[in-house]
Design a protein around this motif. Structure first.
Motif, PDB file in Angstrom:
ATOM      1  N   UNK A   1      46.832  37.693 125.893  1.00  0.00           N
ATOM      2  CA  UNK A   1      45.941  38.241 124.865  1.00  0.00           C
ATOM      3  C   UNK A   1      46.527  39.529 124.313  1.00  0.00           C
ATOM      4  N   UNK A   2      46.362  39.713 123.005  1.00  0.00           N
ATOM      5  CA  UNK A   2      46.952  40.847 122.299  1.00  0.00           C
ATOM      6  C   UNK A   2      48.457  40.875 122.569  1.00  0.00           C
ATOM      7  N   UNK A   3      49.090  39.728 122.342  1.00  0.00           N
ATOM      8  CA  UNK A   3      50.486  39.505 122.725  1.00  0.00           C
ATOM      9  C   UNK A   3      51.500  40.133 121.786  1.00  0.00           C
ATOM     10  N   UNK A   4      51.073  40.622 120.624  1.00  0.00           N
ATOM     11  CA  UNK A   4      52.054  41.145 119.670  1.00  0.00           C
ATOM     12  C   UNK A   4      52.981  40.032 119.217  1.00  0.00           C
ATOM     13  N   UNK A   5      54.295  40.243 119.344  1.00  0.00           N
ATOM     14  CA  UNK A   5      55.267  39.225 118.929  1.00  0.00           C
ATOM     15  C   UNK A   5      55.585  38.245 120.054  1.00  0.00           C
ATOM     16  N   UNK A   6      54.860  38.338 121.163  1.00  0.00           N
ATOM     17  CA  UNK A   6      54.923  37.303 122.194  1.00  0.00           C
ATOM     18  C   UNK A   6      56.113  37.348 123.132  1.00  0.00           C
ATOM     19  N   UNK A   7      56.702  38.513 123.338  1.00  0.00           N
ATOM     20  CA  UNK A   7      57.883  38.581 124.197  1.00  0.00           C
ATOM     21  C   UNK A   7      57.600  38.122 125.627  1.00  0.00           C
ATOM     22  N   UNK A   8      56.411  38.397 126.146  1.00  0.00           N
ATOM     23  CA  UNK A   8      56.096  37.959 127.511  1.00  0.00           C
ATOM     24  C   UNK A   8      56.065  36.437 127.607  1.00  0.00           C
ATOM     25  N   UNK A   9      55.358  35.787 126.694  1.00  0.00           N
ATOM     26  CA  UNK A   9      55.266  34.324 126.786  1.00  0.00           C
ATOM     27  C   UNK A   9      56.610  33.660 126.502  1.00  0.00           C
ATOM     28  N   UNK A  10      57.387  34.238 125.617  1.00  0.00           N
ATOM     29  CA  UNK A  10      58.710  33.668 125.335  1.00  0.00           C
ATOM     30  C   UNK A  10      59.574  33.720 126.591  1.00  0.00           C
ATOM     31  N   UNK A  11      59.592  34.854 127.267  1.00  0.00           N
ATOM     32  CA  UNK A  11      60.401  34.974 128.488  1.00  0.00           C
ATOM     33  C   UNK A  11      59.839  34.140 129.630  1.00  0.00           C
ATOM     34  N   UNK A  12      58.517  34.065 129.743  1.00  0.00           N
ATOM     35  CA  UNK A  12      57.918  33.214 130.771  1.00  0.00           C
ATOM     36  C   UNK A  12      58.193  31.737 130.490  1.00  0.00           C
ATOM     37  N   UNK A  13      58.157  31.343 129.227  1.00  0.00           N
ATOM     38  CA  UNK A  13      58.436  29.948 128.873  1.00  0.00           C
ATOM     39  C   UNK A  13      59.865  29.577 129.259  1.00  0.00           C
ATOM     40  N   UNK A  14      60.760  30.522 129.156  1.00  0.00           N
ATOM     41  CA  UNK A  14      62.135  30.267 129.560  1.00  0.00           C
ATOM     42  C   UNK A  14      62.229  30.065 131.076  1.00  0.00           C
ATOM     43  N   UNK A  15      61.426  30.808 131.833  1.00  0.00           N
ATOM     44  CA  UNK A  15      61.461  30.724 133.301  1.00  0.00           C
ATOM     45  C   UNK A  15      60.724  29.503 133.845  1.00  0.00           C
TER      46      UNK A  15
ATOM     47  N   UNK B   1      56.468  36.183 116.164  1.00  0.00           N
ATOM     48  CA  UNK B   1      56.615  35.616 117.503  1.00  0.00           C
ATOM     49  C   UNK B   1      56.955  34.141 117.452  1.00  0.00           C
ATOM     50  N   UNK B   2      56.283  33.409 116.572  1.00  0.00           N
ATOM     51  CA  UNK B   2      56.550  31.979 116.440  1.00  0.00           C
ATOM     52  C   UNK B   2      57.990  31.747 115.982  1.00  0.00           C
ATOM     53  N   UNK B   3      58.463  32.548 115.041  1.00  0.00           N
ATOM     54  CA  UNK B   3      59.855  32.427 114.581  1.00  0.00           C
ATOM     55  C   UNK B   3      60.833  32.740 115.714  1.00  0.00           C
ATOM     56  N   UNK B   4      60.510  33.746 116.530  1.00  0.00           N
ATOM     57  CA  UNK B   4      61.363  34.072 117.676  1.00  0.00           C
ATOM     58  C   UNK B   4      61.377  32.921 118.685  1.00  0.00           C
ATOM     59  N   UNK B   5      60.218  32.324 118.946  1.00  0.00           N
ATOM     60  CA  UNK B   5      60.150  31.198 119.888  1.00  0.00           C
ATOM     61  C   UNK B   5      60.961  30.015 119.356  1.00  0.00           C
TER      62      UNK B   5
END
Length: 170
Positions: free
Chosen positions: A63-77, A96-100
């Motif tokens: 929640x309140x993820x901004x550009x989503x760096x946490x979920x992007x890195x967790x998705x990689x793990x 964030x979606x573009x970064x993912x």
């Protein structure tokens, strides 16, 4: 100035909404490398501390993820987990979606424009991330109550707030 009191107009939810529509991505992108891994020492410590609490996730809500760096890195793990990245800023979510997409992780991350105090779902994620957020809210208790509503018996809420006195706590 003597005994005169300053008057300040109260901050409203609309004020906060408008403030967080500004471009913040430069602040976060300066803290990561091209693979979106943290290079800033303090950000790396924060992300490591957060990730140490995540265990075998199936569904993670940030929640309140901004550009989503946490979920992007967790998705990689965690290649079998699904992620929901929620933020009040459509602009931040789009970035964030573009970064993912650039990391080939977009199929497992859903992006949702939503206010943390009014999350529009009732599912029970096994992990909820709420990092460096509460200090920005007009009513953090309402946000925490909303997060609690989403919790099942095994849900872990991972909260962090900045250290008021800096990284040394002094």
């Amino acid at each position: 100035v003597g005994n005169r009191k300053m008057t300040v107009d109260p901050i409203t939810r609309k004020d906060l909404f408008n403030f967080y529509q500004q471009p913040w991505e430069g602040y976060w992108l300066d803290k990561v490398n091209a693979r979106l891994e943290p290079v800033d020492p303090l950000y790396r410590r924060l992300m490591t501390a957060i990730f140490n609490f995540v265990e075998s996730p199936r569904l993670v809500l940030d929640v309140a993820c901004g550009i989503g760096l946490h979920v992007i890195n967790l998705a990689r793990l965690y290649s079998k987990a699904q992620f929901i990245a929620a933020d009040i800023s459509y602009q931040q979510l789009k970035i964030g979606q573009e970064l993912a997409i650039s990391q080939n992780l977009d199929s497992r991350i859903k992006w949702l424009c939503s206010d943390i105090q009014h999350l529009p779902f009732s599912f029970q994620p096994d992990h909820i991330l709420c990092t460096e957020v509460l200090e920005h809210l007009l009513n953090p208790a309402a946000a925490l109550a909303g997060l609690r509503r989403l919790c099942g018996p095994e849900t872990r809420i991972i909260l962090s707030v900045p250290q008021v006195y800096g990284p040394t706590g002094m």
